[in-house]
Design a protein around this motif. Structure first.
Motif, PDB file in Angstrom:
ATOM      1  N   LEU A   1       0.862  -1.262  -0.098  1.00 20.50           N
ATOM      2  CA  LEU A   1       0.094  -0.094   0.031  1.00 20.50           C
ATOM      3  C   LEU A   1       0.895   1.399   0.228  1.00 20.50           C
ATOM      4  CD1 LEU A   1      -1.976  -2.303   0.940  1.00 20.50           C
ATOM      5  CD2 LEU A   1      -3.108  -0.596   2.533  1.00 20.50           C
ATOM      6  N   THR A   2       0.485   2.367  -0.487  1.00 19.04           N
ATOM      7  CA  THR A   2       0.990   3.672  -0.480  1.00 19.04           C
ATOM      8  C   THR A   2       1.019   4.214   0.903  1.00 19.04           C
ATOM      9  OG1 THR A   2      -0.767   4.815  -1.017  1.00 19.04           O
ATOM     10  CG2 THR A   2       0.391   4.136  -2.930  1.00 19.04           C
ATOM     11  N   ALA A   3       2.001   5.223   0.917  1.00 15.90           N
ATOM     12  CA  ALA A   3       1.911   6.091   2.391  1.00 15.90           C
ATOM     13  C   ALA A   3       0.521   6.256   2.816  1.00 15.90           C
ATOM     14  CB  ALA A   3       2.822   6.814   2.457  1.00 15.90           C
ATOM     15  N   GLY A   4      -0.371   6.749   1.727  1.00  9.19           N
ATOM     16  CA  GLY A   4      -1.543   7.361   2.051  1.00  9.19           C
ATOM     17  C   GLY A   4      -2.785   6.363   2.477  1.00  9.19           C
ATOM     18  N   GLU A   5      -2.436   5.223   1.644  1.00 10.67           N
ATOM     19  CA  GLU A   5      -3.468   3.914   1.991  1.00 10.67           C
ATOM     20  C   GLU A   5      -2.985   3.514   3.293  1.00 10.67           C
ATOM     21  OE1 GLU A   5      -3.767   2.773  -2.983  1.00 10.67           O
ATOM     22  OE2 GLU A   5      -2.262   1.921  -1.490  1.00 10.67           O
ATOM     23  N   LEU A   6      -1.853   3.451   3.694  1.00 11.80           N
ATOM     24  CA  LEU A   6      -1.497   3.058   4.952  1.00 11.80           C
ATOM     25  C   LEU A   6      -2.090   3.936   5.967  1.00 11.80           C
ATOM     26  CD1 LEU A   6       2.295   2.016   4.575  1.00 11.80           C
ATOM     27  CD2 LEU A   6       0.303   0.298   4.924  1.00 11.80           C
ATOM     28  N   GLU A   7      -1.972   5.288   5.692  1.00  7.69           N
ATOM     29  CA  GLU A   7      -2.728   6.153   6.869  1.00  7.69           C
ATOM     30  C   GLU A   7      -4.356   5.909   6.951  1.00  7.69           C
ATOM     31  OE1 GLU A   7      -1.682   8.473   8.691  1.00  7.69           O
ATOM     32  OE2 GLU A   7      -0.062   9.611   7.714  1.00  7.69           O
ATOM     33  N   ARG A   8      -4.871   5.446   5.565  1.00  4.01           N
ATOM     34  CA  ARG A   8      -6.283   5.070   5.818  1.00  4.01           C
ATOM     35  C   ARG A   8      -6.336   3.744   6.458  1.00  4.01           C
ATOM     36  NH1 ARG A   8     -10.784   3.448   1.198  1.00  4.01           N
ATOM     37  NH2 ARG A   8     -12.402   3.544   2.770  1.00  4.01           N
ATOM     38  N   LEU A   9      -5.497   2.772   6.217  1.00  2.00           N
ATOM     39  CA  LEU A   9      -5.874   1.578   7.045  1.00  2.00           C
ATOM     40  C   LEU A   9      -5.729   1.794   8.550  1.00  2.00           C
ATOM     41  CD1 LEU A   9      -5.618  -1.686   7.157  1.00  2.00           C
ATOM     42  CD2 LEU A   9      -3.088  -1.491   6.833  1.00  2.00           C
ATOM     43  N   CYS A  10      -4.618   2.706   9.123  1.00  2.00           N
ATOM     44  CA  CYS A  10      -4.620   2.854  10.464  1.00  2.00           C
ATOM     45  C   CYS A  10      -5.873   3.714  10.812  1.00  2.00           C
ATOM     46  CB  CYS A  10      -3.295   3.768  10.548  1.00  2.00           C
ATOM     47  SG  CYS A  10      -1.713   2.993  10.359  1.00  2.00           S
ATOM     48  N   ASP A  11      -6.322   4.480  10.075  1.00  2.00           N
ATOM     49  CA  ASP A  11      -7.667   5.063  10.524  1.00  2.00           C
ATOM     50  C   ASP A  11      -8.641   4.293  10.661  1.00  2.00           C
ATOM     51  OD1 ASP A  11      -6.447   7.862  10.453  1.00  2.00           O
ATOM     52  OD2 ASP A  11      -6.833   8.341   8.533  1.00  2.00           O
ATOM     53  N   ILE A  12      -8.838   3.321   9.868  1.00  2.00           N
ATOM     54  CA  ILE A  12      -9.895   2.378  10.063  1.00  2.00           C
ATOM     55  C   ILE A  12      -9.710   1.338  11.307  1.00  2.00           C
ATOM     56  CG2 ILE A  12     -10.956   0.030   8.785  1.00  2.00           C
ATOM     57  CD1 ILE A  12     -10.195   1.313   6.206  1.00  2.00           C
TER      58      ILE A  12
ATOM     59  N   GLY B   1      10.800   4.878   2.485  1.00  2.00           N
ATOM     60  CA  GLY B   1      10.893   5.959   3.615  1.00  2.00           C
ATOM     61  C   GLY B   1       9.720   6.587   3.864  1.00  2.00           C
ATOM     62  N   ASP B   2       8.730   6.852   2.968  1.00  2.00           N
ATOM     63  CA  ASP B   2       7.460   7.398   3.379  1.00  2.00           C
ATOM     64  C   ASP B   2       6.520   6.637   3.934  1.00  2.00           C
ATOM     65  OD1 ASP B   2       7.158   6.048   0.940  1.00  2.00           O
ATOM     66  OD2 ASP B   2       5.717   7.419   0.073  1.00  2.00           O
ATOM     67  N   ARG B   3       6.506   5.149   3.641  1.00  2.00           N
ATOM     68  CA  ARG B   3       5.807   4.342   4.143  1.00  2.00           C
ATOM     69  C   ARG B   3       6.010   4.076   5.547  1.00  2.00           C
ATOM     70  NH1 ARG B   3       6.485   1.536  -1.500  1.00  2.00           N
ATOM     71  NH2 ARG B   3       4.250   1.714  -2.542  1.00  2.00           N
ATOM     72  N   LEU B   4       7.326   3.705   5.759  1.00  2.00           N
ATOM     73  CA  LEU B   4       7.791   3.232   6.984  1.00  2.00           C
ATOM     74  C   LEU B   4       7.586   4.786   7.933  1.00  2.00           C
ATOM     75  CD1 LEU B   4      11.327   1.866   6.106  1.00  2.00           C
ATOM     76  CD2 LEU B   4       9.126   0.577   6.959  1.00  2.00           C
ATOM     77  N   ALA B   5       7.688   5.843   7.539  1.00  2.00           N
ATOM     78  CA  ALA B   5       7.600   6.958   8.384  1.00  2.00           C
ATOM     79  C   ALA B   5       6.076   7.131   8.944  1.00  2.00           C
ATOM     80  CB  ALA B   5       7.883   8.348   7.458  1.00  2.00           C
ATOM     81  N   VAL B   6       4.866   6.704   8.091  1.00  2.00           N
ATOM     82  CA  VAL B   6       3.831   6.559   8.396  1.00  2.00           C
ATOM     83  C   VAL B   6       3.632   5.720   9.506  1.00  2.00           C
ATOM     84  CG1 VAL B   6       1.407   5.675   7.583  1.00  2.00           C
ATOM     85  CG2 VAL B   6       2.734   7.439   6.063  1.00  2.00           C
ATOM     86  N   LEU B   7       4.065   4.299   9.240  1.00  2.00           N
ATOM     87  CA  LEU B   7       3.839   3.263  10.414  1.00  2.00           C
ATOM     88  C   LEU B   7       4.544   3.830  11.547  1.00  2.00           C
ATOM     89  CD1 LEU B   7       4.595   0.305   7.933  1.00  2.00           C
ATOM     90  CD2 LEU B   7       2.365   1.071   9.007  1.00  2.00           C
ATOM     91  N   ALA B   8       5.717   4.227  11.692  1.00  2.00           N
ATOM     92  CA  ALA B   8       6.481   4.886  12.946  1.00  2.00           C
ATOM     93  C   ALA B   8       5.715   5.948  13.633  1.00  2.00           C
ATOM     94  CB  ALA B   8       7.944   5.469  12.647  1.00  2.00           C
ATOM     95  N   ASP B   9       4.912   6.578  12.672  1.00  2.00           N
ATOM     96  CA  ASP B   9       4.271   7.885  13.284  1.00  2.00           C
ATOM     97  C   ASP B   9       3.024   7.310  14.017  1.00  2.00           C
ATOM     98  OD1 ASP B   9       3.758  10.721  13.753  1.00  2.00           O
ATOM     99  OD2 ASP B   9       2.085  10.104  12.582  1.00  2.00           O
TER     100      ASP B   9
END
Length: 447
Positions: free
Chosen positions: A113-124, A149-157
């Motif tokens: 998933l892209t960084a934005g899609e990972l953000e949405r997964l976390c939101d769900i 890097g952008d995906r890992l940054a989302v997950l770490a955050d």
């Protein structure tokens, strides 16, 4: 004991859950989730979200995952995941507090998933299921090509506490033999990005038994992984399963291959133990100084599991349930597409019924406890089932003892595997399958 002589073959079946998914069948009555969860404890649940997408299909992989995603498919998949999360959370109700002890994103490869899609997964996960990802352990699987890097940054955050990367081998010739195209430079770059992300626990998966692998090349991969000081290492034996690329090329090997894999396992185990790692199961090794990972009050034998996604399982004390399962790519695509079109997630469709104190529940408790290196306190088993494990499974335990698989020096009241027992976990686990489960598994039509 040598394979094929005095005991079962050491590599029969990787048992990470019981009953196996190939024993699941469609529920004629399609139980309502609200009724399944009505009387369950909800104070230590675990959440697993399944993302069935990968950039490539490795030769050994029999996981429920598809290669690539046409435009719009991941968005539709996340829409369905959100509908399912809403339905499941409603089924859990509000009669008592709902608390999650941990969460995991697996697959497939969640970081496809892209960084934005990972953000949405976390939101769900947070807004629909009510999981505070910053307050519970969160494990996420990744791969060298998708650990950007952008995906890992989302997950770490968002609170990831563990990243697990499937490397399998640091030897490029072995990667090609396993039908896993990757360059070592790309693997090392991904590991560097993961360490830079600051997630507390790094796990590296390695595989032994690959064609052409030697004791020397196996040590090379182990040392290459150890150079990153991972908090965890998982060592997996290679299997050549039906409908996988390797399985289509050649069938499982015989006694010689068993002996080869067992030799590599022992070499890897001893190498890690000598370097400060503790063995937690046949596959899992953890650095002694690693930070805690997982809730102390969660136990997979007794606590509930919520699975979101078309390849995830959910567990209550009376039902294990999921969606359809396949390995063939055409079948997987069809199941994923059907999942994205599902409107009603309020019922269990496919699974297995258990009596809470019945034979299958006892087998599950014993199996999932015994396959952990720490073993099982017999008092806990007796408190739950009103009998000692020796009363329920005397013949099986006597056989394990005769094979040298039980630790004769374990303290009184502790049932624990010996080092040889841990080495033969993939033989011991299937020995505890019930005749009914064996029959269901044998009647499963692979697709």
């Amino acid at each position: 004991m040598s394979a094929g002589q005095d005991g079962p073959r050491p590599y029969r079946n990787y048992v990470y859950a019981y009953p196996h998914k190939t024993a699941y069948r469609r529920f004629p009555d399609r139980p309502v989730l609200r009724e399944l969860w009505a009387w369950e404890r909800k104070d230590a649940l675990s959440l697993y979200a399944h993302l069935p997408f990968c950039e490539v299909r490795c030769g050994f992989c029999n996981l429920f995952t598809r290669v690539g995603a046409p435009e719009g498919l991941i968005g539709r998949y996340l829409d369905a995941l959100e509908r399912q999360a809403v339905a499941v959370r409603e089924a859990l109700g509000d009669a008592e507090p709902v608390r999650f002890a941990g969460a995991a994103f697996g697959g497939g490869t969640p970081t496809f998933l892209t960084a934005g899609e990972l953000e949405r997964l976390c939101d769900i996960t947070e807004k629909r299921m009510g999981v505070d990802l910053t307050a519970v352990p969160l494990s996420v699987e990744t791969s060298p090509a998708t650990a950007t890097g952008d995906r890992l940054a989302v997950l770490a955050d968002r609170g990831a506490t563990r990243l697990s990367i499937g490397v399998q081998t640091f030897v490029e010739e072995e990667a090609r033999a396993a039908v896993r195209p990757q360059r070592r430079a790309d693997v090392e770059a991904a590991l560097e990005r993961i360490r830079a992300a600051g997630v507390p626990v790094l796990n590296i998966d390695l595989i032994y038994g690959i064609d052409g692998q030697t004791a020397r090349s196996w040590r090379h991969s182990l040392d290459a992984a150890l150079a990153w000081e991972p908090e965890e290492l998982y060592l997996y034996p290679l299997y050549k399963r039906p409908l996988t690329p390797l399985g289509r090329r050649a069938a499982e090997g015989g006694a010689a291959w068993d002996a080869e894999r067992l030799g590599r396992y022992r070499e890897g185990r001893d190498h890690l133990l000598a370097r400060g790692y503790e063995q937690r199961s046949m596959r899992m090794f953890r650095r002694a100084a690693a930070p805690p990972q997982g809730a102390d009050d969660y136990a997979c034998q007794t606590d509930g599991m919520i699975g979101l996604g078309c390849g995830a399982r959910s567990y209550t004390t009376t039902h294990h349930y999921s969606f359809d399962y396949a390995v063939n790519m055409t079948e997987i695509r069809s199941i994923v597409d059907a999942y994205t079109r599902t409107a009603d997630f309020g019922r269990a469709e496919i699974g297995f019924r258990l009596e809470p104190s019945g034979d299958e529940a006892r087998r599950r408790h014993l199996l999932q406890s015994l396959l952990q290196a720490e073993g099982m306190e017999t008092a806990g088993y007796r408190e739950r089932f009103g009998a000692d494990p020796g009363e329920d499974f005397g013949a099986e335990l006597d056989r394990f003892a005769a094979l040298g698989w039980l630790d004769a020096g374990a303290p009184a009241g502790l049932l624990r595997l010996s080092p040889e027992g841990l080495a033969h976990s993939d033989a011991l686990g299937p020995e505890l399958f019930s005749p009914a489960v064996r029959e269901l598994m044998g009647g499963y039509e692979a697709k």
